[in-house]
Each structure stands twice: as structure tokens, then as C-alpha cells.
Design a protein around this motif. Structure first.
Motif, PDB file in Angstrom:
ATOM      1  N   VAL A 194       0.888  -1.092  -0.082  1.00  0.00           N
ATOM      2  CA  VAL A 194       0.036  -0.100   0.003  1.00  0.00           C
ATOM      3  C   VAL A 194       0.992   1.227   0.083  1.00  0.00           C
ATOM      4  O   VAL A 194       0.587   2.149  -0.820  1.00  0.00           O
ATOM      5  CB  VAL A 194      -0.879   0.049   1.134  1.00  0.00           C
ATOM      6  CG1 VAL A 194      -1.588   1.257   1.340  1.00  0.00           C
ATOM      7  CG2 VAL A 194      -1.910  -1.078   0.928  1.00  0.00           C
ATOM      8  N   ARG A 198       0.960   4.212  -2.896  1.00  0.00           N
ATOM      9  CA  ARG A 198       0.772   5.585  -2.659  1.00  0.00           C
ATOM     10  C   ARG A 198       1.946   6.371  -2.815  1.00  0.00           C
ATOM     11  O   ARG A 198       1.699   7.666  -2.856  1.00  0.00           O
ATOM     12  CB  ARG A 198       0.281   5.844  -1.217  1.00  0.00           C
ATOM     13  CG  ARG A 198      -1.016   5.194  -0.877  1.00  0.00           C
ATOM     14  CD  ARG A 198      -1.620   5.346   0.701  1.00  0.00           C
ATOM     15  NE  ARG A 198      -2.773   4.654   0.887  1.00  0.00           N
ATOM     16  CZ  ARG A 198      -3.421   4.746   1.943  1.00  0.00           C
ATOM     17  NH1 ARG A 198      -2.740   4.994   3.133  1.00  0.00           N
ATOM     18  NH2 ARG A 198      -4.633   4.151   2.215  1.00  0.00           N
ATOM     19  N   THR A 213      -7.183   9.519   2.889  1.00  0.00           N
ATOM     20  CA  THR A 213      -5.972  10.301   2.964  1.00  0.00           C
ATOM     21  C   THR A 213      -6.162  11.453   1.977  1.00  0.00           C
ATOM     22  O   THR A 213      -5.214  12.413   1.895  1.00  0.00           O
ATOM     23  CB  THR A 213      -4.812   9.751   2.521  1.00  0.00           C
ATOM     24  OG1 THR A 213      -4.952   9.041   1.072  1.00  0.00           O
ATOM     25  CG2 THR A 213      -4.576   8.461   3.571  1.00  0.00           C
TER      26      THR A 213
END
Length: 416
Positions: A194, A198, A213
Motif C-alpha cells: 500500500v 501511494r 488520505t
């Protein structure tokens, strides 16, 4: 001696390695993608044992695997983890895993088949959970979930080691132990993936990795910081009694947890829609709507095939000659067909046994002496045979109950 290397990839792609296994004579080191030691296994061939040691303190043993002729015993030193036994069955073609010892419930079975090993969960009659496919040509071991044609979970590429080595029951148990993953290790790999997607670092501790986020919208258009009202002074935080709390985040906190209000209540962040636009079709009666839908919209246009007459459609099938032509066998006369069978000589020749006279056939059986010889027991006289049974004293001793009188038996107790 140069140690062997087993590189593990997630799925069928070989872009980046998720784990590296350094297989040597002394043991196995399990490294992650950043070359950090996750696990440490050591071999002890003299005692037939393999141990898992703490990477930080190599002298501390976490688990012990004892091998014998019947399988393997896993001993754990942590509370709440019962021992597991792996026993060979069907001549080593199947391994049965039991939890709690030799007499525990069957948890999984590992069956050795043509091209790999099938792992069955939930007992002997359960379904296939995963499959280990060995490919010596490609030097890979593929782990699939669900069956032989399931999704590829992991792919292990072997260097300087033969893949077929792990098809032996004892070597496969070693391979099974140092390639298994705990729930914490699997979650750590998910966090790392993850973070790579990102484009940042790993997830912050104490923050949910599934939290939103993106940019957060607040109901305060003035841009004041959340949790503090400028009109109420610097020391008074929180909403007024006549105000609704913000539906996005708890004021004055940065925990990353979203607080969602009730669905029935109105939200100050809801977009404002012009009432004239929203109720534009509210003034049209239902009859007018239904009439417009029925008028002229149910007729289906005729296709191009409707222009062709029926006679032309079926003309080709009617004019077609459907009579079957006779085969080539019709030209052969009937006499020629059965001539070979009629002319064939079907008389059977006499066998060689017919030349032997009947007397010679049964001569050996007639001349054979069929008298039976007496056995050795016939030499023993009849008196000697039964002498032991006659001289034996067969009188039975009286039991202790004969000393108890009838009155004492009737009353149930002995009279003194």
C-alpha cells in the motif's frame, strides 16, 4: 560451499522479490525485500532435528522440529500454540497434520501427486486449499490457491538447487516450515504494498491503513482551524449548544477516524440544489406521461426479411434433390459376396491326443499304488492313549459357599 538461493515473488510477476531464502548446509535464512533477516533456521543432522532461532538472539530457540521414520513433530515454546504432528501415510505418499499431538484432530493433509502436492484443509474429506506445483525445467515452485488451476499466490525461483529435492516427504516438510507466513508477516507485506502504491513511506503507527488520505472538507468557510471557534475566544473550543457537530472529524483530534452522522439528519456540507430545477417535472400529470409512453412506441418495424415472399424462402429446400445414391457395394453380386465363406474348408483337424490309445492314457493312474500308509499314532496302544485321562483326578473341590447354611443364606448374614 556456495549456498543456494530461493527467490519468492508475489503472484506470477517477477518484478520485485518479496522474500529471499538462503539455503545452506547449516540452515536457512529468510530475508525480506530489504535484506533484513526475518527468520533463522538451523539444521542438526546428528539428532535429526531442525530449530527456529530468534534472529536477534541466535542462541534462543523459538520452535523445534524433530524428524523420525514416521514423520515430524513440531514443538513450540509459546503459550497458546499447541504442538503439531506430521505423520506419513500410504507409504509416504500422504502427510497428515494433527493439532495437539498424535491423537489430535486432523487439520490438513498433503497428498503427493504427479506434478506436485495438494494441500487439503478441514480434515481428510475437506477441499483443496492450495497446491504446490514443481517445475524442474523452469526451476520454479508455484503455489496456487483453490486447486491446480487456481490463482497464483507465490512463485519461488530456485538457484543452485534442484526443485525435485523438495518432492521427498522430509524435504517437503522443511520447505513447508520455512516458507510459511504468520498473520503479522502477511499484514506487514500488505502495508508495504500500500505504501508503494501511494508513493510514500510505510503506514504511520497508530493510524488505520484504510483511512481516507485525500483532502477533507469542513463546514467552516472562513478557514479557521478545526476544534476552535474564534468568536468564542482562544480558550473555548467545541461547538455551541445550538450547533450541530461537524460530520467529518471529531474536533480537536487528529486520530484519523471519521465520524459519520445519521443518514436522516441534514448535513451542512450537502450541495444546494435549485428547487426550480429539482421540481421541473413535478407539474406533469401521470396520465400525460403514460399516454406519451404508449403512443406510437409499441410498433416494431418490420425487418428486411419480410419483403421476401414465402415461396422464394422455401424454394431452395423444395428443389433440392434429397434422394440418396446407392453405394458401391450394390454393384457386387450376392454370390460373390458369400463365395469365400462357402468355399472355405471348415472341417477341424484331429488333435495329437487322438493318436494315444485309451489304455496308455489311464495306465499310469491304474498302476499307481493308492493305499495310504498308517500314521505314527497307530503304533500307540489304546490304553496308553487314554491312561492320562483316566488317572487324572477330576473331582472338583467344594466351594466356600458350601459352608454357609441355608438359614444364613436366606437371612443374608452369617450367624455367629
Amino acid at each position: 560451499m556456495t549456498e543456494s538461493v530461493i527467490t519468492e515473488f508475489s503472484g506470477s510477476q517477477r518484478d520485485s522479490a518479496s522474500r529471499v531464502y538462503r539455503y545452506g548446509v547449516d540452515g536457512v535464512k529468510v530475508l525480506d525485500s530489504h535484506e533484513r533477516v526475518l527468520r533463522l533456521y538451523r539444521f542438526d543432522p546428528s539428532s535429526g532435528m531442525m530449530t527456529e532461532n530468534d534472529p536477534a538472539r541466535p542462541n534462543k530457540i523459538l520452535r523445534r522440529f524433530v524428524f523420525d521414520n514416521f514423520g515430524m513433530l513440531e514443538e513450540t515454546f509459546a503459550f497458546g500454540h499447541p504442538p503439531r504432528t506430521f505423520r506419513y501415510e500410504a507409504g509416504g505418499r500422504q502427510i497428515v497434520m494433527r493439532e495437539g499431538g498424535d491423537y489430535g484432530a486432523v487439520g490438513k493433509t498433503f497428498t503427493f501427486e504427479g506434478s506436485g502436492v495438494a494441500e487439503t484443509a478441514f480434515g481428510r474429506n475437506g477441499e483443496i486449499e492450495r497446491v504446490y506445483v514443481f517445475d524442474p525445467r523452469a526451476e520454479t515452485i508455484t503455489i496456487r490457491s483453490g486447486g491446480w488451476y487456481g490463482n497464483v499466490d507465490r512463485t519461488l525461483h530456485c538457484e543452485r538447487i534442484d526443485v525435485s529435492v523438495f518432492r521427498e516427504p522430509e524435504a517437503f516438510l522443511q520447505f513447508l516450515m520455512f516458507t510459511e507466513k504468520s498473520a503479522r508477516e502477511a499484514e506487514a507485506e500488505i502495508d508495504e504494498k500500500v505504501a508503494e502504491i501511494r508513493g510514500g513511506s510505510a503506514a504511520q503507527p497508530g493510524r488505520n491503513r484504510f483511512a481516507y488520505t485525500g483532502p477533507r472538507h469542513t463546514s467552516d468557510p472562513g478557514g479557521r482551524p478545526e476544534g476552535r471557534d474564534a468568536s468564542r475566544g482562544p480558550g473555548r473550543a467545541g461547538p455551541r449548544p445550538d450547533e450541530h457537530p461537524s460530520p467529518v472529524r471529531a474536533r480537536g483530534s487528529d486520530s484519523g477516524i471519521d465520524f459519520i452522522p445519521d443518514a436522516d439528519s441534514g448535513s451542512p456540507e450537502a450541495p444546494h440544489v435549485n428547487p426550480a430545477v429539482r421540481g421541473r417535472d413535478s407539474g406533469i400529470p401521470f396520465e400525460d406521461r403514460w399516454q406519451n409512453a404508449r403512443a406510437g412506441k409499441q410498433d416494431v418495424p418490420a425487418g428486411r426479411s419480410a419483403r421476401i415472399p414465402i415461396e422464394e424462402r422455401f424454394r431452395s429446400s423444395r428443389d433440392d434433390d434429397r434422394s440418396l445414391s446407392p453405394g458401391r457395394s450394390v454393384e457386387i453380386p450376392l454370390d460373390e459376396r458369400f463365395r469365400s465363406s462357402r468355399d472355405e474348408d471348415r472341417t477341424l483337424s484331429r488333435g495329437r491326443s487322438a493318436e494315444i490309445p485309451l489304455d496308455e492314457r489311464f495306465q499310469s493312474s491304474r498302476e499307481e499304488d493308492r493305499t495310504l500308509s498308517k500314521g505314527r499314532s497307530a503304533e500307540i496302544p489304546l490304553d496308553e492313549r487314554f491312561r492320562g485321562s483316566r488317572d487324572e483326578d477330576r473331582s472338583l473341590p467344594e466351594g466356600r459357599s458350601s459352608q454357609i447354611s441355608f438359614e444364613e443364606r436366606k437371612t443374608g448374614r452369617r450367624m455367629r
